[in-house]
Every structure is written in structure tokens, then in C-alpha cells.
Design a protein around this motif. Sequence first.
Motif: not given
Length: 467
Positions: A68-82, A111-125
Amino acid sequence: MARSILLLRSAPAAPVRGGRARTDAVVRLGAGSLLWLSLLLVTYWWVAAGGVQDLGSWESGLLSAGRISGLVASDLLLVQVLLMARLPLLERAFGQDRLAHVHRLVGFTSFDLMVAHVVLIVWGYAGGSVPHIPAETWRMTWNDPGMLIAVAGTLCLVMVVVTSIRAARARLRYESWHLLHLYAYLGVGLALPHQLWTGTDLVGSTGRTIFWWSAWAVTAAAVLVFRLGVPAWRNLRHRVHVTSVVAEGDGVVSVHLGGRNLHRLRAEAGQFFVWRFLAGEGRTRGNPYSLSAAPTHESLRITVKDLGDQSGRLKELAVGTRVLFEGPFGRLGDRARTRDRVAFIGAGVGITPLRALAEGMAYAPGEAVMLHRYRDRPLMQLELERLSDQRGLELLWLPGTRRSDRSWLGGHVGSADDLTALTSWVPDITERDVYVCGPTVWTAQVVTTLRAAGLAPDQIHLESFSW
Ligand SMILES: Cc1cc2nc3c(=O)[nH]c(=O)nc-3n(C[C@H](O)[C@H](O)[C@H](O)COP(=O)(O)OP(=O)(O)OC[C@H]3O[C@@H](n4cnc5c(N)ncnc54)[C@H](O)[C@@H]3O)c2cc1C
């Protein structure tokens, strides 16, 4: 100076008040709703895919929170560029300084959500076990599809965000910071493939696939069209060049510009462009300067104070120098106006867009007042006095160095506080739209006084000369 005076013309017709300001308010509401709707949609898909149930146990919980943090981060990243894609509808409704402010907020959040995404996904796997994280990071980077370039993309975004932190940015020259910031596009682009190759939440259904592919396609198209296509086409069409450079004194010059069919730019008094003067060193660097006279079919004018390399070299420009531009930008003008009576409050070179407004806006004699703060000598004094004669613009000269750090006024006002002084000079200030331009700290203090006087936020229109 003499040629600048000839710019003054007869009063423009009075338009209907507030129509465009209301449209812009609807656009802002619409844009905000679209953003929240997209966030709700990706969250709904995460819930529908069992995201909440997965939170029930440690390992799957880490992965689900990571998704979920990755999904929201991606959405906001696109909004960022727009937000910075120079979309005309957003530019008109928000203005570039407000877009830059939202861009900053959305940027750090994504960005904060993207970092959370990376840490949580790696930790989970890594089975939820911290000691296994380094080995899992290595395995994912080299084995999972698109992960190596996603790591490169993440590093680009880390560099962009770190250099945008105020303390770091203050140590960088503007052009160095701007160049590094362009890596954000590379970072976003490199992050995409792993989402589409491994992101089950993105391509797990037709609806999701269409949503994400369209979101990416629309964002990429917006950047290509409005950041590259439109400026290229406008510069080819208008062929802007320098027609004269006039010294205004105190390190300030006015640059007169000519071109073809400039009226088709639909530039308005109070607006600014980002200019690139194709001569000498720094020709590729763009700097924002506001129009300092109402635009005409065949001419534009900017007035610039020598504050550094770029602004300092304008005095040496030769007649005929080609100029590339982006714009017009900014909402400092009739667009945001909601009332017939107006006031202009400007300091130093910040008076330039207000001088253009005083010429280009419609108002009856006595309906407009200008407060000009300056240290030693007012800028454009003769032009303003002519406008006062011709248009009935009331002028208030406010000289001197600032009387204290907490006041935007000079020592000549005596002991009266800023609010008392302002309301004694302009007793009906609360019935006016007020346009303010100058250094950032100074404009903030003027706004504090206007708010204390009881003005509503939609009556106060700002342009700060530093973002
Ligand atoms: C919307 C807007 C309208 C402006 N209108 C005018 C105007 O009409 N007349 C005028 O004299 N000045 C205006 N400025 C300020 C002007 O853009 C800067 O003074 C100029 O860019 C400084 O560049 P430099 O290379 O001379 O100085 P530098 O030493 O490089 O920078 C001096 C300061 O200007 C800022 N700056 C530098 N380049 C840029 C840039 N490309 N974009 C934004 N900030 C930058 C830096 O952060 C620094 O704080 C405006 C600024 C903005 C944001």
C-alpha cells in the motif's frame, strides 16, 4: 527612461469581476478531488486484494503494508510530475508558486512512502527477520525483474530529495540545484518497469492495468507536450528578440522585447515568463522575470535588478539578441481579482509587475492605490506619476530602511504600528483586492498586516521573487 514613459495608454475596459477567480476555484477543487479519488481507488484495490487481512500476521503484514505504501507513493509520484508539467489549467488556477509549494509537500510525502515501501517489502521477503535483510536486498536487486534499474531510480530520487531539503538547497547555486532536480524524471522513469513486471497490485486486473498504464501515459504525454512541445512551438511562432536595453538606475535595467504576433501569447500584466537570452555565458539558463509594462501586440518589457550572474549580464545584451521563453505564468492579475477597488504594495524591484498591473488593469480614478516601499530612490517614479495623472492612481511613497525586523515599513512612519499606518493611509483596505510583490520575508509581513486588517485570503494576491 523617456522611451519607457511612452508606454502609457488609455484605460482598458472594465471586465466582469470574479468569473475567472470562481472558475479557478472550481478547477482547484476538481484537481484536489481527482487526487483523493485516485488515492481512494488504489487503496480500494489493495483492500479488495486482501490487503487488510494480510496485516493479520507479521510477514504478510510487512508485505501488505509495503504494497500500500508503494501504491500511494507511485500515485503521488505521478501527481508530482504533473504538478510541474506546466499544464495550462493548473497553472492558471494555482499559479506557479502555489504549485511549487504543493509539489514540495507531495514530493516529500511520496518519497517517505517510497522509502517505507522499499524497507517493508525487503523486510517482508526476508521473512520478517532483520538480519536477513542485506542478503534479501542483494537477491532481489540481482534476481527480480526490473529491480536493478529500480534501485538506480531510487538513488536518483534520494539525491533529488536530499538536495531539495532547505539546508542543502541553500548551499547550492540555483542552476546546480535545478540541474540535479531534473534527475527526478530519470528516477521516476527507472522506477516504472519493476512496478509493471512484479507489481501484482498494478497489473492484477484489467481495471488496474488500464488505470496505471493511462496514468503513466498521461503524465509522460503532459511533460512532452507542455514542458517541451508548447514552448518550442511558441518560440518558433513568436521569434522574440531584444529591441533595446534601458538603464533605470541602481543596478536595474529594462529590457524591451519584440516579436511576431505577441498578442497571441495572451500574456497579461502581472504575469512572468522564464527567459533564456541566447548570448554569452549562461545562455542555456532560464530565469523568471515579470512583465513590467502591460503587454502589447508588438512588445513586452521586463525590468531586472542585478542580483547575480544572470540578472547582471542583461545590461550587456545587444539589440537583436534572440530570446527563448516559457510562459506566460502566474496569477498576479485580473484573473484572481474579485473586487473593483485594488491596492498595490511593492518593495524595490518587486514594484515591476505592480507597475504593469497599474497600467493594464481596469479601474476608475480613485479606485486604485499604490504603496511603493524603497530604500533610497523609487523605481519607475516618472512612469508611476504619469499613471497617476492619466488613470487617477493614488501613489504613496514609503522610503527608508526598514525600521525593525518585525515591520515592513521604513522609519519615516514614526511609532504607529504597521496595521495602524496602513489603515490610516487606506481606510477601505478591506474592500480591495491587494497585490503584493517583493522579497519573501517582506511580503510575508505585509500579508500578516493585511490579515490582521481583516482581509480574506482570496483578496490577497502575492508574487514572491524567490521560490
Ligand atoms: C516569479 C518570479 C518573478 C521574478 N520577476 C523578477 C523581475 O521582474 N525583476 C527582477 O529583478 N527579478 C525578478 N525575479 C527574481 C529573479 O528571477 C532572480 O533575481 C534571478 O533569477 C537571479 O539570478 P542570478 O543568476 O542573477 O542570481 P543568482 O546568484 O544565481 O541567484 C540569486 C537569487 O535568485 C534565485 N534564482 C536564481 N535563478 C533562479 C531561477 N531560475 N528561478 C528562481 N529563482 C532563481 C536564487 O535562488 C537566489 O536566491 C523573479 C523571480 C520569480 C520567482
